[in-house]
Design a protein around this motif. Sequence first.
Motif, mmCIF file in Angstrom:
data_model
loop_
_atom_site.group_PDB
_atom_site.id
_atom_site.type_symbol
_atom_site.label_atom_id
_atom_site.label_comp_id
_atom_site.label_asym_id
_atom_site.label_seq_id
_atom_site.Cartn_x
_atom_site.Cartn_y
_atom_site.Cartn_z
ATOM 1 N N THR A 190 60.801 15.453 112.852
ATOM 2 C CA THR A 190 61.463 14.717 111.776
ATOM 3 C C THR A 190 62.922 14.463 112.107
ATOM 4 O O THR A 190 63.451 13.372 111.869
ATOM 5 C CB THR A 190 61.350 15.489 110.448
ATOM 6 O OG1 THR A 190 59.976 15.767 110.173
ATOM 7 C CG2 THR A 190 61.936 14.686 109.298
ATOM 8 N N GLY A 237 63.095 11.791 114.646
ATOM 9 C CA GLY A 237 62.708 10.520 114.046
ATOM 10 C C GLY A 237 63.832 9.897 113.239
ATOM 11 O O GLY A 237 64.059 8.683 113.308
ATOM 12 N N THR A 250 65.528 6.321 114.171
ATOM 13 C CA THR A 250 65.437 5.205 113.221
ATOM 14 C C THR A 250 66.820 4.684 112.831
ATOM 15 O O THR A 250 66.966 3.495 112.488
ATOM 16 C CB THR A 250 64.676 5.621 111.946
ATOM 17 O OG1 THR A 250 65.234 6.833 111.414
ATOM 18 C CG2 THR A 250 63.216 5.820 112.222
ATOM 19 N N ILE A 263 60.617 -1.628 110.344
ATOM 20 C CA ILE A 263 60.042 -0.599 111.216
ATOM 21 C C ILE A 263 60.403 0.792 110.713
ATOM 22 O O ILE A 263 59.576 1.708 110.716
ATOM 23 C CB ILE A 263 60.538 -0.776 112.672
ATOM 24 C CG1 ILE A 263 60.101 -2.138 113.218
ATOM 25 C CG2 ILE A 263 60.012 0.353 113.567
ATOM 26 C CD1 ILE A 263 60.642 -2.444 114.596
ATOM 27 N N GLU A 264 61.635 0.939 110.252
ATOM 28 C CA GLU A 264 62.136 2.250 109.827
ATOM 29 C C GLU A 264 61.386 2.797 108.616
ATOM 30 O O GLU A 264 61.050 3.983 108.559
ATOM 31 C CB GLU A 264 63.625 2.159 109.506
ATOM 32 C CG GLU A 264 64.507 1.818 110.689
ATOM 33 C CD GLU A 264 65.940 1.582 110.271
ATOM 34 O OE1 GLU A 264 66.376 2.215 109.295
ATOM 35 O OE2 GLU A 264 66.619 0.766 110.906
ATOM 36 N N ILE A 286 57.923 4.419 109.181
ATOM 37 C CA ILE A 286 58.092 5.680 109.925
ATOM 38 C C ILE A 286 58.543 6.782 108.982
ATOM 39 O O ILE A 286 58.024 7.902 109.007
ATOM 40 C CB ILE A 286 59.101 5.496 111.073
ATOM 41 C CG1 ILE A 286 58.525 4.556 112.137
ATOM 42 C CG2 ILE A 286 59.447 6.847 111.708
ATOM 43 C CD1 ILE A 286 59.503 4.208 113.238
ATOM 44 N N ILE A 335 55.716 7.977 106.776
ATOM 45 C CA ILE A 335 54.796 8.858 107.513
ATOM 46 C C ILE A 335 55.364 10.269 107.607
ATOM 47 O O ILE A 335 54.671 11.262 107.342
ATOM 48 C CB ILE A 335 54.513 8.293 108.922
ATOM 49 C CG1 ILE A 335 53.672 7.010 108.812
ATOM 50 C CG2 ILE A 335 53.782 9.327 109.787
ATOM 51 C CD1 ILE A 335 53.527 6.264 110.126
ATOM 52 N N TYR A 336 56.652 10.380 107.978
ATOM 53 C CA TYR A 336 57.290 11.692 108.051
ATOM 54 C C TYR A 336 57.284 12.380 106.691
ATOM 55 O O TYR A 336 57.062 13.597 106.585
ATOM 56 C CB TYR A 336 58.735 11.556 108.550
ATOM 57 C CG TYR A 336 58.866 11.339 110.031
ATOM 58 C CD1 TYR A 336 58.178 12.143 110.939
ATOM 59 C CD2 TYR A 336 59.703 10.347 110.542
ATOM 60 C CE1 TYR A 336 58.299 11.949 112.300
ATOM 61 C CE2 TYR A 336 59.830 10.148 111.901
ATOM 62 C CZ TYR A 336 59.129 10.951 112.781
ATOM 63 O OH TYR A 336 59.259 10.759 114.131
ATOM 64 N N THR A 353 63.879 13.091 104.344
ATOM 65 C CA THR A 353 62.969 11.934 104.427
ATOM 66 C C THR A 353 62.911 11.194 103.095
ATOM 67 O O THR A 353 62.842 9.962 103.070
ATOM 68 C CB THR A 353 61.547 12.354 104.851
ATOM 69 O OG1 THR A 353 61.033 13.332 103.933
ATOM 70 C CG2 THR A 353 61.538 12.923 106.261
ATOM 71 N N THR A 356 64.123 7.377 102.841
ATOM 72 C CA THR A 356 63.154 6.409 102.326
ATOM 73 C C THR A 356 63.765 5.615 101.178
ATOM 74 O O THR A 356 63.626 4.382 101.107
ATOM 75 C CB THR A 356 61.875 7.122 101.854
ATOM 76 O OG1 THR A 356 61.293 7.839 102.952
ATOM 77 C CG2 THR A 356 60.859 6.122 101.326
#
Length: 251
Positions: free
Chosen positions: A154, A157, A161, A169-170, A173, A176-177, A223, A227
């Motif tokens: 994480t 990632g 990102t 794209i970010e 991802i 998902i994390y 995350t 997000t």
Amino acid sequence: IMLQHPKAPQKSLAGPTYGVTIVMLIIGQMQVIAFVEIKTLNDILGARYGLNMAQFFLSFMTIQMYGFFYRIIASKPTWVRLLAGGWTYEINTISIMKPTKRAPYLCLTISAVVTIISMVISMVYGCISMHHKRGLFISRHNVILWSERLFVLTCLGIILTLEMQRVIIELPIMVIYMLLSNVFVIIFGASVRRPHFYHEDVEEDFILIGQLYYLNFFALYMTYLWTLELVLEMTEWKIPNKDITFLFKRS
């Protein structure tokens, strides 16, 4: 002939583990707020790719060494344990701490609330799983192994990102994390309640487990944070900090 008494059940250390995790999470969130307020630190954490990668590798080595040498560290004097634990805590916290730029107070508040809800769910699930003696349990070895792996993954990632500069794209991802972290903290919460999960011959073993649990919750927290940042960026919605502060004062 001497009768063999059955092995006494291990005293549950899930409570102290949650205590360590909650205290560390509160301190971690306070540090994020402080970094948002201090522009110089905010810029350093968010804009220097080389420094972020150096922090990542230092974090990776630190968490591996802390887990591997914990038995030795636990036998040392209190000041040595505090120094080793504090160093590990700060290095890993700072390595994944990447404050947002859009409406940071709004993102911080929502992320903190949702993280607390996730923690409550993991606690409740752990209690229910033990009561029914079935659930998503994994061994201590796998808890530690996957806890470290998921945190490192994480952390890396989020750093990568930040460099993409492409929301389309970010965002997937980060989602998902976020889902992976959500599932794992629930598995972690159930597994720590397994009988004989903790090592009885290691002093304050719950501190190691609590710190690993914290790292996964802090990764989940970040995350959520990123997000929300990406969603606000896609919608081009920006709320200044002073407006959020004003709303809280009015309420």
